[in-house]
Scaffold this motif. Sequence first.
Motif, PDB file in Angstrom:
ATOM      1  N   THR A 112      18.229 -13.667  13.715  1.00  0.00           N
ATOM      2  CA  THR A 112      19.365 -14.405  14.259  1.00  0.00           C
ATOM      3  C   THR A 112      20.225 -14.870  13.085  1.00  0.00           C
ATOM      4  OG1 THR A 112      17.938 -15.176  16.041  1.00  0.00           O
ATOM      5  CG2 THR A 112      20.036 -16.323  15.749  1.00  0.00           C
ATOM      6  N   LYS A 113      21.522 -14.577  13.135  1.00  0.00           N
ATOM      7  CA  LYS A 113      22.401 -14.823  11.985  1.00  0.00           C
ATOM      8  C   LYS A 113      22.396 -16.275  11.527  1.00  0.00           C
ATOM      9  CE  LYS A 113      25.438 -10.920  12.700  1.00  0.00           C
ATOM     10  NZ  LYS A 113      26.788 -10.452  12.966  1.00  0.00           N
ATOM     11  N   TRP A 114      22.471 -17.223  12.452  1.00  0.00           N
ATOM     12  CA  TRP A 114      22.557 -18.618  12.026  1.00  0.00           C
ATOM     13  C   TRP A 114      21.245 -19.096  11.423  1.00  0.00           C
ATOM     14  CZ3 TRP A 114      19.562 -22.495  14.069  1.00  0.00           C
ATOM     15  CH2 TRP A 114      18.939 -22.244  15.302  1.00  0.00           C
ATOM     16  N   VAL A 115      20.107 -18.592  11.912  1.00  0.00           N
ATOM     17  CA  VAL A 115      18.809 -18.958  11.333  1.00  0.00           C
ATOM     18  C   VAL A 115      18.694 -18.360   9.935  1.00  0.00           C
ATOM     19  CG1 VAL A 115      16.299 -18.717  11.551  1.00  0.00           C
ATOM     20  CG2 VAL A 115      17.687 -19.197  13.573  1.00  0.00           C
ATOM     21  N   ALA A 117      21.125 -17.578   7.956  1.00  0.00           N
ATOM     22  CA  ALA A 117      22.067 -18.281   7.082  1.00  0.00           C
ATOM     23  C   ALA A 117      21.490 -19.605   6.592  1.00  0.00           C
ATOM     24  CB  ALA A 117      23.386 -18.504   7.804  1.00  0.00           C
ATOM     25  N   ILE A 118      20.856 -20.356   7.489  1.00  0.00           N
ATOM     26  CA  ILE A 118      20.244 -21.632   7.102  1.00  0.00           C
ATOM     27  C   ILE A 118      19.124 -21.407   6.092  1.00  0.00           C
ATOM     28  CG2 ILE A 118      18.820 -23.554   7.941  1.00  0.00           C
ATOM     29  CD1 ILE A 118      20.531 -23.484  10.511  1.00  0.00           C
TER      30      ILE A 118
END
Length: 135
Positions: A112-115, A117-118
Amino acid sequence: MTRNRLYLLFFIALIAGYIYLAYAISQQQTHSTFTPCVFKNATGIACPSCGSTRSVVLLVNGNFTSAFMLNPFGLIIAAIMLIGPFWLLYDVILKKNTLHLAYQKFEQAVKTKWVAAILILLVVANWIWNINKGL
């Protein structure tokens, strides 16, 4: 990754980690300047995980705050080294696949992109912190 391959790799990684931890603890008194970090040896700059072994050694000695301040990744590594063997044994003895399922869920979450990224931001922040600390 198949269940058996994951469990074999995890077992090998745990054994290697315990052997290296025993070596690091035995070398603690000599204050050796040797570092196994290929990145630091090649560039002279600390990598994001530099200091994680020393962090785990500090945890073994009961210095929790110092361990966190040296490298927070050491706490994650120590948790894996502490929980991992029991989880692996549980699955192997009872013929379960809870570790494999957890691995698959983690793998999906990281896609998942946002995970992702974090997690990348946390690694970069730790890397900057390591460089500023002069590791």
